[in-house]
Design a protein around this motif. Sequence first.
Motif, PDB file in Angstrom:
ATOM      1  N   LEU A  91      73.890  46.397  16.483  1.00 60.43           N
ATOM      2  CA  LEU A  91      75.126  47.150  16.663  1.00 60.43           C
ATOM      3  C   LEU A  91      76.336  46.268  16.952  1.00 60.43           C
ATOM      4  O   LEU A  91      77.460  46.613  16.600  1.00 60.43           O
ATOM      5  CB  LEU A  91      74.965  48.163  17.797  1.00 60.43           C
ATOM      6  N   ASP A  92      76.084  45.131  17.615  1.00 57.93           N
ATOM      7  CA  ASP A  92      77.208  44.299  18.042  1.00 57.93           C
ATOM      8  C   ASP A  92      76.764  42.846  18.074  1.00 57.93           C
ATOM      9  O   ASP A  92      75.997  42.445  18.935  1.00 57.93           O
ATOM     10  CB  ASP A  92      77.660  44.740  19.438  1.00 57.93           C
ATOM     11  N   SER A  93      77.250  42.064  17.121  1.00 56.38           N
ATOM     12  CA  SER A  93      76.861  40.652  17.070  1.00 56.38           C
ATOM     13  C   SER A  93      77.918  39.753  17.709  1.00 56.38           C
ATOM     14  O   SER A  93      78.059  38.595  17.350  1.00 56.38           O
ATOM     15  CB  SER A  93      76.621  40.236  15.618  1.00 56.38           C
ATOM     16  N   SER A  94      78.630  40.301  18.684  1.00 58.03           N
ATOM     17  CA  SER A  94      79.672  39.526  19.354  1.00 58.03           C
ATOM     18  C   SER A  94      79.039  38.417  20.198  1.00 58.03           C
ATOM     19  O   SER A  94      77.857  38.481  20.548  1.00 58.03           O
ATOM     20  CB  SER A  94      80.512  40.438  20.252  1.00 58.03           C
ATOM     21  N   PRO A  95      79.819  37.400  20.546  1.00 58.41           N
ATOM     22  CA  PRO A  95      79.296  36.319  21.383  1.00 58.41           C
ATOM     23  C   PRO A  95      78.755  36.804  22.727  1.00 58.41           C
ATOM     24  O   PRO A  95      77.775  36.268  23.236  1.00 58.41           O
ATOM     25  CB  PRO A  95      80.511  35.407  21.588  1.00 58.41           C
ATOM     26  N   THR A  96      79.352  37.848  23.286  1.00 60.92           N
ATOM     27  CA  THR A  96      78.883  38.382  24.571  1.00 60.92           C
ATOM     28  C   THR A  96      77.468  38.936  24.429  1.00 60.92           C
ATOM     29  O   THR A  96      76.587  38.629  25.238  1.00 60.92           O
ATOM     30  CB  THR A  96      79.836  39.495  25.068  1.00 60.92           C
ATOM     31  N   THR A  97      77.244  39.734  23.409  1.00 63.82           N
ATOM     32  CA  THR A  97      75.912  40.301  23.173  1.00 63.82           C
ATOM     33  C   THR A  97      74.905  39.189  22.919  1.00 63.82           C
ATOM     34  O   THR A  97      73.805  39.200  23.477  1.00 63.82           O
ATOM     35  CB  THR A  97      75.942  41.270  21.972  1.00 63.82           C
ATOM     36  N   THR A  98      75.277  38.226  22.107  1.00 60.93           N
ATOM     37  CA  THR A  98      74.387  37.114  21.798  1.00 60.93           C
ATOM     38  C   THR A  98      74.036  36.337  23.057  1.00 60.93           C
ATOM     39  O   THR A  98      72.875  35.972  23.261  1.00 60.93           O
ATOM     40  CB  THR A  98      75.037  36.185  20.751  1.00 60.93           C
ATOM     41  N   SER A  99      75.000  36.109  23.928  1.00 63.66           N
ATOM     42  CA  SER A  99      74.713  35.362  25.155  1.00 63.66           C
ATOM     43  C   SER A  99      73.778  36.138  26.066  1.00 63.66           C
ATOM     44  O   SER A  99      72.907  35.558  26.709  1.00 63.66           O
ATOM     45  CB  SER A  99      75.999  34.983  25.892  1.00 63.66           C
ATOM     46  N   ASN A 178      59.768  23.565  16.527  1.00 60.91           N
ATOM     47  CA  ASN A 178      60.267  22.967  17.764  1.00 60.91           C
ATOM     48  C   ASN A 178      61.777  22.877  17.875  1.00 60.91           C
ATOM     49  O   ASN A 178      62.283  21.980  18.536  1.00 60.91           O
ATOM     50  CB  ASN A 178      59.666  21.573  17.964  1.00 60.91           C
ATOM     51  N   VAL A 179      62.506  23.757  17.249  1.00 65.07           N
ATOM     52  CA  VAL A 179      63.961  23.739  17.417  1.00 65.07           C
ATOM     53  C   VAL A 179      64.312  24.275  18.798  1.00 65.07           C
ATOM     54  O   VAL A 179      63.484  24.887  19.483  1.00 65.07           O
ATOM     55  CB  VAL A 179      64.706  24.562  16.334  1.00 65.07           C
ATOM     56  N   HIS A 180      65.530  24.070  19.208  1.00 64.28           N
ATOM     57  CA  HIS A 180      66.017  24.572  20.476  1.00 64.28           C
ATOM     58  C   HIS A 180      66.124  26.098  20.382  1.00 64.28           C
ATOM     59  O   HIS A 180      66.883  26.626  19.544  1.00 64.28           O
ATOM     60  CB  HIS A 180      67.382  23.931  20.773  1.00 64.28           C
ATOM     61  N   ILE A 181      65.356  26.806  21.176  1.00 60.65           N
ATOM     62  CA  ILE A 181      65.234  28.264  21.050  1.00 60.65           C
ATOM     63  C   ILE A 181      66.573  28.992  21.212  1.00 60.65           C
ATOM     64  O   ILE A 181      66.924  29.824  20.371  1.00 60.65           O
ATOM     65  CB  ILE A 181      64.164  28.823  22.023  1.00 60.65           C
ATOM     66  N   PRO A 182      67.348  28.706  22.256  1.00 59.42           N
ATOM     67  CA  PRO A 182      68.637  29.425  22.371  1.00 59.42           C
ATOM     68  C   PRO A 182      69.530  29.219  21.142  1.00 59.42           C
ATOM     69  O   PRO A 182      70.175  30.170  20.685  1.00 59.42           O
ATOM     70  CB  PRO A 182      69.272  28.830  23.623  1.00 59.42           C
ATOM     71  N   THR A 183      69.542  28.019  20.594  1.00 58.79           N
ATOM     72  CA  THR A 183      70.354  27.763  19.403  1.00 58.79           C
ATOM     73  C   THR A 183      69.851  28.567  18.214  1.00 58.79           C
ATOM     74  O   THR A 183      70.639  29.130  17.444  1.00 58.79           O
ATOM     75  CB  THR A 183      70.348  26.267  19.073  1.00 58.79           C
ATOM     76  N   ALA A 184      68.531  28.647  18.047  1.00 63.93           N
ATOM     77  CA  ALA A 184      67.948  29.407  16.950  1.00 63.93           C
ATOM     78  C   ALA A 184      68.290  30.888  17.072  1.00 63.93           C
ATOM     79  O   ALA A 184      68.599  31.549  16.085  1.00 63.93           O
ATOM     80  CB  ALA A 184      66.431  29.216  16.911  1.00 63.93           C
ATOM     81  N   VAL A 185      68.258  31.410  18.292  1.00 63.94           N
ATOM     82  CA  VAL A 185      68.563  32.834  18.510  1.00 63.94           C
ATOM     83  C   VAL A 185      70.047  33.097  18.251  1.00 63.94           C
ATOM     84  O   VAL A 185      70.409  34.107  17.639  1.00 63.94           O
ATOM     85  CB  VAL A 185      68.139  33.284  19.931  1.00 63.94           C
ATOM     86  N   VAL A 186      70.898  32.188  18.679  1.00 68.23           N
ATOM     87  CA  VAL A 186      72.337  32.342  18.416  1.00 68.23           C
ATOM     88  C   VAL A 186      72.591  32.321  16.914  1.00 68.23           C
ATOM     89  O   VAL A 186      73.358  33.131  16.382  1.00 68.23           O
ATOM     90  CB  VAL A 186      73.156  31.233  19.127  1.00 68.23           C
ATOM     91  N   ALA A 187      71.911  31.426  16.197  1.00 72.68           N
ATOM     92  CA  ALA A 187      72.075  31.349  14.746  1.00 72.68           C
ATOM     93  C   ALA A 187      71.596  32.642  14.084  1.00 72.68           C
ATOM     94  O   ALA A 187      72.203  33.101  13.112  1.00 72.68           O
ATOM     95  CB  ALA A 187      71.305  30.165  14.183  1.00 72.68           C
ATOM     96  N   LEU A 188      70.542  33.225  14.592  1.00 74.87           N
ATOM     97  CA  LEU A 188      70.038  34.491  14.061  1.00 74.87           C
ATOM     98  C   LEU A 188      71.087  35.580  14.216  1.00 74.87           C
ATOM     99  O   LEU A 188      71.372  36.324  13.320  1.00 74.87           O
ATOM    100  CB  LEU A 188      68.736  34.912  14.741  1.00 74.87           C
TER     101      LEU A 188
END
Length: 188
Positions: A91-99, A178-188
């Motif tokens: 519903l909302d891919s804003s930086p706040t939601t992603t964080s 073995n990528v950095h998980i938070p970075t992978a989730v942000v990219a998703l």
Amino acid sequence: TTLILTAASPDMLLPTIQSRSQKIRLNRIPDELIQQYLVERYQQDESKALRLARLSEGNLGAAIGMIESDQDSDETSQRAVGFLLFKSMMLDSSPTTTSHIVELLSGNDRSQAEQMLRLWQSFVRDCAHYAVTGEAERIVNNDFRGEIMTFAPRFQSAEVVSAITTEIKNTLADIRLNVHIPTAVVAL
């Protein structure tokens, strides 16, 4: 000596291994049989047994494993959080939601991230299935059936479903590499 090698994707094995192997295809066990077994043998209620049968994708051992490792309230709350994160992401891919999503995934817990992504895959499958067929009885995550039916119209486009599925699949593959998980989730 006989070696038994199991593979979910035999085509991914090296050609040298494939050429030296005899392939025996084992079909998945129907959901209804797994459900019946879980009700009779493990005294699970019908709806929970059906959910476990569908989530196990035809693998009786996986369904039994889910029962044995199930701390019911923990599993239910993790699934509820997973669904809320999924809805938030869609519903909302804003930086706040992603964080917020990254914060709730506990940093570098690889197994938790993989579990969450597989859960999201099943939500996408359920939403897309219902959007196309209108058949509620085949929804895997029947504990979220009402919300999935409401959310499903967003998944009517085959292109959208394909893109989301591909992105989740790629993120799962990246996490396994073995990528950095938070970075992978942000990219998703």
